[in-house]
Scaffold this motif. Structure first.
Motif, PDB file in Angstrom:
ATOM      1  N   GLY A   1      -6.111  30.592  23.998  1.00 29.91           N
ATOM      2  CA  GLY A   1      -6.204  30.413  25.443  1.00 29.91           C
ATOM      3  C   GLY A   1      -6.339  28.986  25.942  1.00 29.91           C
ATOM      4  N   THR A   2      -6.249  28.025  25.067  1.00 31.18           N
ATOM      5  CA  THR A   2      -6.441  26.624  25.487  1.00 31.18           C
ATOM      6  C   THR A   2      -5.157  26.050  26.080  1.00 31.18           C
ATOM      7  OG1 THR A   2      -8.307  26.129  24.075  1.00 31.18           O
ATOM      8  CG2 THR A   2      -6.823  24.304  24.510  1.00 31.18           C
ATOM      9  N   VAL A   3      -5.327  25.225  27.090  1.00 27.20           N
ATOM     10  CA  VAL A   3      -4.199  24.528  27.706  1.00 27.20           C
ATOM     11  C   VAL A   3      -4.255  23.067  27.247  1.00 27.20           C
ATOM     12  CG1 VAL A   3      -3.172  23.768  29.889  1.00 27.20           C
ATOM     13  CG2 VAL A   3      -4.223  26.037  29.728  1.00 27.20           C
TER      14      VAL A   3
ATOM     15  N   GLY B   1     -10.300  28.395  24.716  1.00 25.66           N
ATOM     16  CA  GLY B   1     -10.444  28.401  26.173  1.00 25.66           C
ATOM     17  C   GLY B   1     -10.724  27.070  26.815  1.00 25.66           C
ATOM     18  N   LEU B   2     -10.090  26.025  26.342  1.00 32.88           N
ATOM     19  CA  LEU B   2     -10.338  24.693  26.899  1.00 32.88           C
ATOM     20  C   LEU B   2      -9.147  24.230  27.741  1.00 32.88           C
ATOM     21  CD1 LEU B   2     -11.739  23.011  23.650  1.00 32.88           C
ATOM     22  CD2 LEU B   2     -13.071  24.023  25.500  1.00 32.88           C
ATOM     23  N   ASP B   3      -9.389  23.192  28.544  1.00 33.19           N
ATOM     24  CA  ASP B   3      -8.332  22.506  29.291  1.00 33.19           C
ATOM     25  C   ASP B   3      -8.332  21.066  28.816  1.00 33.19           C
ATOM     26  OD1 ASP B   3      -7.289  24.432  30.891  1.00 33.19           O
ATOM     27  OD2 ASP B   3      -8.225  23.752  32.750  1.00 33.19           O
TER      28      ASP B   3
ATOM     29  N   ILE C   1     -15.825  22.927  20.023  1.00 28.70           N
ATOM     30  CA  ILE C   1     -14.895  22.308  20.975  1.00 28.70           C
ATOM     31  C   ILE C   1     -13.858  21.458  20.227  1.00 28.70           C
ATOM     32  CG2 ILE C   1     -14.701  20.737  22.952  1.00 28.70           C
ATOM     33  CD1 ILE C   1     -17.514  21.669  23.807  1.00 28.70           C
TER      34      ILE C   1
END
Lengths: 135, 363
Positions: free
Chosen positions: B281-283, B298-300, B327
């Motif tokens: 889910g990371t961008v 799940g990071l941007d 992270i």
């Protein structure tokens, strides 16, 4: 800790890791339990935030909202800003460039408190009808 | 003949140049800091030498050595300190070592070795020597530089561009005083300036790394990603894996063994280097994820260069370490990537097949 009226400004520690979070929460606990807590976190000193720090910010916000209060972030250091963006948390908070600005935002008159039938403009020449009658 | 990265020129067709050679110096950060005190030599803005970091599949240093060899220089030496030999010599570097043309000197201070190597080349009859210190990415014609030195009749020529000097010299070895230290000779000399003319990127900051990557992916310079262009602007090296629900938007590069988990978005000139991992889910937008780096769930990640736990943000011009391994973290190098020949995007395999016959990604 700096107090500015009913709005509390807290200085967030430089390293927001699990150890610092524990100490910080001990200070924060009683403040969050107040009715309608209005809190500003000054993040100007923050140099690193880990997962525990991010979680703490979210927990504090949740607690404040639960009691009809709010938590706002101010003076984010570049490191804090990058970390909050990285972890997708930045968009959840209202952020301000300084603590003063964040404090003032709590005292601003909410839009829905304005009378709905009041004119949206300020008449430049006062009441025109009264002016005509006088002439 | 067009400009090229240190070469792709044919010295065999330039008989008038005489016998020429080259030394490529891959300094450590420490050595470069020692240089910072000198006005004559480059002053790095950071400890990192980005030239030895894999970018778009290969380091600039590796590409430099390779192109000098391809240019037909009869004698090319690569001199690197022990500290960086391990991460510099990738599978390409090992190939350089195997063919015996490139010699790697393991020492912390490389300059005594450079002096020694220069003396050896002089004894072997090399007349003009190109010395390039790892750092900037420069597109120029070395043949022109040798010719310039010869025509000017000066003992030393230094490449430059509009922003100043570049750490590339041509030295006339017959005019080099006996027993002189090459480093002090380069520092003390007053060289003739040779305008490099072509694309130059000093690679001193993370922003410059990002610029080189984007310029390469969009064809603004001659540096080509080491992989297959599976669809316009998307380059994938063998062994890269992209899960079915992940999306890769051009221009982008995925290095060998790089993995992109489900629901990820890789976009706006992002390069994921060898063996990097982007989790669920990371961008990743306008960023470089360097080799063996894990980017969490799940990071941007945007406008950044990440290397292990180190994050360099180009928008704010800051660099800091992320202490949370959930992270960012350094992951073990996967040696098997060197043997990989095929990549996959969802259930579509791509690899050593002509681009025209590949199936394109379907979402």
């Amino acid at each position: 800790m700096l107090a500015s009226g009913p709005v509390i400004v807290m200085q967030v520690p430089e390293q927001l890791n699990s150890e610092e979070v524990r100490n910080f929460l001990q200070e924060m606990g009683p403040l969050l339990e107040a009715n309608r807590p209005r809190i500003v976190f000054d993040c100007s000193q923050v140099r690193s935030i880990d997962g525990a720090g991010v979680e703490m910010l979210l927990d504090c916000l949740e607690e404040a909202l639960k009691r009809d209060g709010d938590l706002k972030l101010a003076a984010l250091s570049p490191e804090a800003e990058v970390m909050l963006e990285l972890t997708r948390v930045a968009r959840v908070f209202e952020t301000f460039s300084s603590s003063d600005e964040a404090v003032r935002s709590f005292n601003a008159i909410p839009a829905d408190a304005l009378a709905q039938d009041a004119p949206w403009y300020t008449p430049a020449f006062g009441n025109l009808g009264a002016l005509k009658q006088a002439s | 003949m067009g400009k090229s990265i240190f070469g792709f020129f044919d010295l065999k067709n330039r008989g008038s140049l005489g016998v020429v050679g080259a030394i490529v110096v891959g300094e450590s950060g420490e050595s470069k800091d020692a240089f910072a005190a000198s006005a004559a030599l480059p002053q790095p803005s950071s400890q990192r030498v980005f030239a030895r970091v894999e970018l778009l599949g290969r380091s600039v240093l590796d590409r430099t050595v390779d192109s000098l060899k391809a240019a037909g220089l009869p004698s090319v030496s690569l001199i690197t300190p022990d500290l960086i030999t391990q991460d510099l010599i990738t599978h390409e570097g090992r190939a350089h070592k195997r063919d015996g043309k490139v010699r790697s000197h393991d020492a912390c201070d490389v300059w005594p070795d450079v002096t020694q190597e220069t003396a050896t080349m002089r004894e072997q009859g090399v007349e003009a020597l190109l010395i390039a210190v790892a750092g900037p990415y420069v597109e120029f014609h070395p043949g022109d530089m040798f010719q310039f030195q010869r025509e000017q009749g000066v003992p030393i020529v230094r490449a430059c561009d509009d922003s100043g000097d570049l750490p590339i010299w041509v030295v006339a070895l017959q005019q080099l005083p006996d027993g002189v230290e090459v480093k002090s000779y380069l520092e003390a000399a007053n060289p003739a300036a040779f305008p490099a003319g072509g694309y130059v990127n000093r690679l001193e900051t993370a922003a410059e790394v990002r610029r080189l990557v984007c310029d390469s992916l969009t064809g603004q310079c001659r540096l080509r990603p080491a992989g297959f262009e599976v669809k316009p602007g998307i380059w994938i090296a063998p062994g890269a894996q992209v899960e079915r629900s992940a999306r890769v938007v051009a221009p982008a590069f995925l290095g060998s063994g790089a993995t992109v988990a489900d629901q990820c978005l890789i976009t706006r000139g992002t390069n994921l280097e060898a063996n990097s991992q982007v989790d669920y889910g990371t961008v990743v937008e306008d960023s470089s994820v360097l080799s063996n780096t894990y980017v969490g769930i799940g990071l941007d990640l945007s406008h950044s260069v990440v290397d292990g736990i180190e994050l360099m943000n180009t928008r704010y011009g800051i660099k800091f370490n992320v202490s949370d391994p959930a992270i960012l973290r350094r992951i073990q190098e996967n040696r098997s990537r060197f043997g990989a020949t095929r990549s996959s995007i969802g259930n579509v395999e791509v690899g050593a097949v002509p681009v025209s016959s590949q199936r394109t990604m379907r979402r």
